[in-house]
Design an enzyme around this catalytic site. Structure first.
Site, short mmCIF file in Angstrom:
data_model
loop_
_atom_site.label_atom_id
_atom_site.label_comp_id
_atom_site.label_asym_id
_atom_site.label_seq_id
_atom_site.Cartn_x
_atom_site.Cartn_y
_atom_site.Cartn_z
N SER A 70 -28.29 14.19 23.97
CA SER A 70 -29.21 13.54 24.92
C SER A 70 -28.49 12.84 26.00
CB SER A 70 -30.17 12.55 24.33
OG SER A 70 -29.60 11.62 23.43
N TYR A 93 -36.93 -2.15 11.12
CA TYR A 93 -35.94 -3.27 10.82
C TYR A 93 -36.30 -4.40 12.08
CZ TYR A 93 -32.73 -1.32 14.66
OH TYR A 93 -32.23 -1.01 16.06
N CYS A 136 -26.10 11.81 11.65
CA CYS A 136 -25.61 10.19 12.00
C CYS A 136 -25.25 9.73 10.42
CB CYS A 136 -26.65 9.48 12.28
SG CYS A 136 -27.44 10.02 13.68
N HIS A 196 -23.83 2.89 20.25
CA HIS A 196 -24.74 1.79 20.24
C HIS A 196 -24.24 0.85 21.02
CE1 HIS A 196 -25.56 4.15 16.51
NE2 HIS A 196 -26.79 4.05 17.06
N TRP A 238 -38.56 12.01 8.63
CA TRP A 238 -38.98 10.97 9.71
C TRP A 238 -40.64 11.27 9.94
CZ3 TRP A 238 -33.90 10.91 13.32
CH2 TRP A 238 -33.00 10.22 12.57
#
Ligand SMILES: *[C@@H]1O[C@H](CO)[C@@H](O)[C@H](O)[C@H]1NC(C)=O
Ligand SMILES: *[C@@H]1O[C@H](CO)[C@@H](O)[C@H](O)[C@H]1NC(C)=O
Ligand SMILES: *[C@@H]1O[C@H](CO)[C@@H](O)[C@H](O)[C@H]1NC(C)=O
Length: 791
Positions: A470, A549, A681, A729, A598
């Site tokens: 992406s 989270y 990941c 990130h 997911w």
């Protein structure tokens, strides 16, 4: 409300609010920055003066609104359960961020770096959870890790040699009293002392510290909070020790007796010890003869532990029978659950049995009634937190001899309608599944043969560079997607917009000299939802949010039936991208295990069968991409590691077998010359598990691992690999020199001819500017090595 003989219990309720109130208000609180540091910035170098004796009155005023929102959510949740006639309602299940972090704060497990600036308790907690950069404060967040095998993440308690346990406030007592004031008696819930330590880690200044060695220091403080709860009127406390479902060393098992004997000696309150998400059978020794008033076990996951756990109860202890699934969205099977409850009653007597949720309902969406768009037939098969509360009560009433035949009949009818529905059953899919052969999930040549044939086509240089998939999802992309949904632009206009975005990304990659290109995925909202929306057998909720989270919630799609693909899902965009460049463009798909992990899976067929159905859907897509001229196809499996069962042994080896089989089934229908990539990941992957997928090239999140040991583990990995070189990130731009240094370290252990140059992950959440700079530096570093090694 009449007193039932068999009581009902809910181990915890979602705290995000029915309309994500908690997220909205916490994020607003974070973005309305405090003005307490005004005068600090620009006030050069006067740190000490500004950090001394802060005036917190303004800050506390600012926190009032958020604190009130928390109070309202708690009140709603308690009242909802009270009205549903739940007998045992949890308190202290609320948290502004994470219940484990709350406990760290409560026990003063707060590293010194968060204490230096005179932050309020709430600010300190948020700083530990998410970092804080404001005024003179610049602290990173504590580590966050997955909560067992769920998609929830907790903040790791972080201990150091100087940790001084003491009570910091009394949140569990305050919330117990808050409920009491509303006329609601609750059972406070706390993570147990051993799980709290075991799930934590040593801080960076205290390497070598084993958190469990701190137990003698923690226990008196733990007893203190239990005594305060007792003094406030709590008769019993739910103490969670979920680590009892893990493989525990002997010395950890032995700790339980020591700890709970001491707590029993020092406190009056009754303890109900709870475990969930697995079986305690291998750890029975740890819980035998514990001086607790009762136990809770998860019989949804592991009904077979029933005889084992009955065998360790003394003749007074109660058994909380977890039969209503806290991890899923399906209606309970009343007939089955009541059979198990009755079995418990037969063994123990009705007064010692409690009917409960299997775990906290934190992991389920809040309220099915909010879903106005679901097909009524499907909606009738589902149950979210609010509905599950009622299920627990109905089962307890049934066990108490009350007449709930109407509810039982409706339940049986709903389940029967699901099993016979044409939505669930697609004979064509079932035929294909039963016809799967071993050769379908094996490439027709070994890697050595394939890679030679592929290289003849691609003629890639050494250190080939690529990205994970992406590119930045800009505001413009989101605006156009919304316009399409609202009908403000036509399909054709939207497609034109997507093509212009693809072209922008392709031109950029050509310009900076990347070797294998991607189309950038501007058309995708989410890597599972995008495909789910194109697969028959999936449904989506409007408001089915679950906390992942902090203030990040996810809305997992639900697999309701056999899965099939009515049409190609991604070919159009990939073909367009390939048509405007001479460099190879990767086709991009989400792998079968990740789609499954997911989503909320079905419970009427096993997960392996669902993974294989997804694999067949993807296999058709891979083949279509190949037929359309796409020569490199990446099938991402970022979630494959998190699906790993908690315990070693057969369950784990079975998972590894079918997870790898599903991936290979999806990707083995192609010619030798077609190059299959995959991406993962989350670190701590075992190279052997990756090897079993037999992808030609894999890329792995790696930038936060500077441990040569981890690189060495991949020395034996036979195929090509890209160890992610920068953290996507963070907006930070690594320099060319930094990339060079990183690659140099890796080259000490890893052969150059197998190494790819790529970032850690997709660039979706990054801005364009830092993306351009980082990738430019990365490609420049690749060129340096190319020259060095091609000589
Ligand atoms: C912290 O304590 C552990 C265990 O007592 C010890 O091994 C370690 O050296 C200590 N670390 C520091 C930095 O004092
Ligand atoms: C429910 O009980 C039936 C009949 O005893 C059994 O065949 C089925 O597997 C059970 N289902 C579940 C989900 O436990
Ligand atoms: C792939 O290579 C193997 C071994 O060289 C050969 O037997 C097979 O026919 C090839 N398959 C395709 C699809 O090209």
């Amino acid at each position: 409300m009449t007193e039932k003989i068999v009581k009902s219990a809910v181990l915890g309720f979602p705290r995000i609010g029915g309309n994500r109130e908690l997220k909205k208000h916490t994020e607003k609180f974070w973005s309305d920055r405090s003005d307490r540091w005004v005068g600090y910035e620009g006030d050069s170098g006067n740190k000490e003066e500004n950090t001394a004796a802060p005036d917190l009155s303004g800050e506390l005023e600012r926190e009032k609104n958020l604190i009130q929102v928390g109070k309202e959510i708690r009140e709603k949740n308690w009242k909802l359960q009270k009205e549903a006639e739940v007998d045992i309602i949890a308190s202290n299940d609320f948290s502004f961020y994470d219940q484990v972090l709350d406990l760290s704060v409560l026990f003063n497990v707060i590293p010194d770096r968060y204490k230096k600036f005179g932050l309020t308790p709430l600010e300190t907690m948020f700083a530990m959870g998410r970092g804080l950069q404001e005024g003179p404060v610049d602290v990173t967040a504590l580590e966050m890790v997955k909560w067992f095998d769920s998609n929830y993440h907790y903040v790791r308690p972080t201990f150091s040699n100087s940790t001084e346990f003491k009570l910091n406030g009394q949140k569990p007592v305050d919330e117990y009293l808050e409920a009491k004031e509303l006329g609601i008696e609750t059972r406070p819930v706390l993570l147990g002392p051993i799980s709290f330590l075991y799930l934590g880690k040593a801080d960076r200044d205290s390497t070598g510290l084993n958190p469990l060695s701190l137990l003698p220091k923690l226990l008196p403080v733990y007893a203190e909070i239990l005594n305060k709860l007792a003094a406030a009127g709590a008769k019993s406390v739910q103490v969670d020790e979920p680590i009892l479902v893990l493989d525990l060393e002997d010395d950890v098992q032995n700790t339980f007796k020591v700890a709970y004997d001491q707590l029993a000696a020092e406190t009056e309150v009754e303890i109900v010890l709870a475990t969930y998400f697995g079986t305690v059978s291998p750890n029975l020794k740890a819980i035998k003869n514990l001086p607790v008033s009762g136990f809770h076990f998860d019989f949804v996951r592991n009904p077979e532990q029933f005889d084992d756990v009955i065998s360790i109860l003394n003749d007074k202890q109660s058994l909380s029978v977890g039969v209503v699934d806290g991890r899923n969205v399906w209606k309970n099977n009343f007939a089955n659950s009541s059979e198990l409850v009755n079995k418990a009653i037969e063994k123990l007597g009705a007064d010692r049995v409690v009917v409960s949720t299997s775990s906290s309902l934190l992991h389920t969406p809040v309220d099915l009634d909010n879903e106005k768009k679901l097909d009524p037939e499907i909606k009738n098969w589902l149950s979210f937190a609010k509905q599950k509360v009622t299920e627990v009560v109905t089962l307890a009433k049934h066990a108490s001899g009350e007449d709930v035949s109407v509810e039982f009949e409706a339940n049986a009818k709903a389940l029967a309608s699901r099993s016979s529905s044409s939505i669930t059953n697609n004979p064509e899919v079932q035929d294909r599944i039963s016809g799967i052969t071993e050769s379908q999930s094996t490439r027709s040549a070994p890697f050595e043969v394939r890679s030679k044939e592929q290289q003849e086509i691609f003629k890639l240089p050494l250190f080939p560079s690529t990205t994970i998939g992406s590119f930045p999802q800009t505001k413009e992309i989101r605006i156009n997607r919304n316009k399409l949904v609202k009908g403000a632009i036509s399909e054709k206009e939207y497609e034109g917009f997507i093509q212009s975005e693809i072209e922008k990304v392709i031109r950029f990659q050509e310009e900076i000299g990347l070797d294998v290109l991607v189309h950038g995925e501007p058309e995708r909202n989410d890597m599972v939802q995008y495909f789910g929306e194109k697969i028959n057998g999936y449904v989506f909720t409007v408001n089915g949010w679950v906390q992942s989270y902090g203030s990040r919630y996810v809305r997992p799609p639900i697999i309701v039936g056999d899965l099939s693909r009515p049409a190609a899902m991604s070919v159009k965009e990939s073909v367009y991208a390939q048509s405007i460049t001479t460099k190879p463009v990767k086709g991009m798909l989400t792998g079968p295990v990740t789609c499954l992990r997911w989503s909320f899976p079905r419970v009427d067929i096993d997960q392996r069968a669902q993974a294989l159905q997804l694999a067949l859907v993807l296999r058709d897509e891979v083949n279509d991409l190949e037929a359309a001229g796409i020569k490199i196809i990446q099938v991402d499996e970022p979630a494959i590691r998190e699906g790993l069962p908690l315990r070693s042994g057969k369950e784990r080896s079975d998972y590894l077998q079918w997870a790898a089989q599903a991936f290979r089934l999806a990707t083995s229908g192609v010619a030798n010359q077609t190059q299959i990539h995959s991406h993962f990941c989350y670190s701590d992957l075992d190279p052997n598990h990756i090897k079993a997928l037999d992808a030609d090239v894999v890329s792995i999140e790696f930038s936060k691992k500077d441990d040569p040991g981890y690189i060495k583990e991949f020395q034996t990995y036979p195929n090509h690999i890209g160890l992610g070189l920068f953290d996507i990130h963070s907006p930070r731009v690594p320099s060319k020199e930094e990339f060079i240094e990183k690659i140099e370290t890796i080259m000490k252990y890893y052969p150059a001819e197998k190494f790819w140059v790529n970032p850690d992950c997709g660039l979706k959440t990054r801005g364009w500017q830092e993306t351009k700079e980082s990738l430019t530096n990365m490609v420049a570093a690749a060129k340096v090595f190319r020259e060095r090694y091609e000589k």
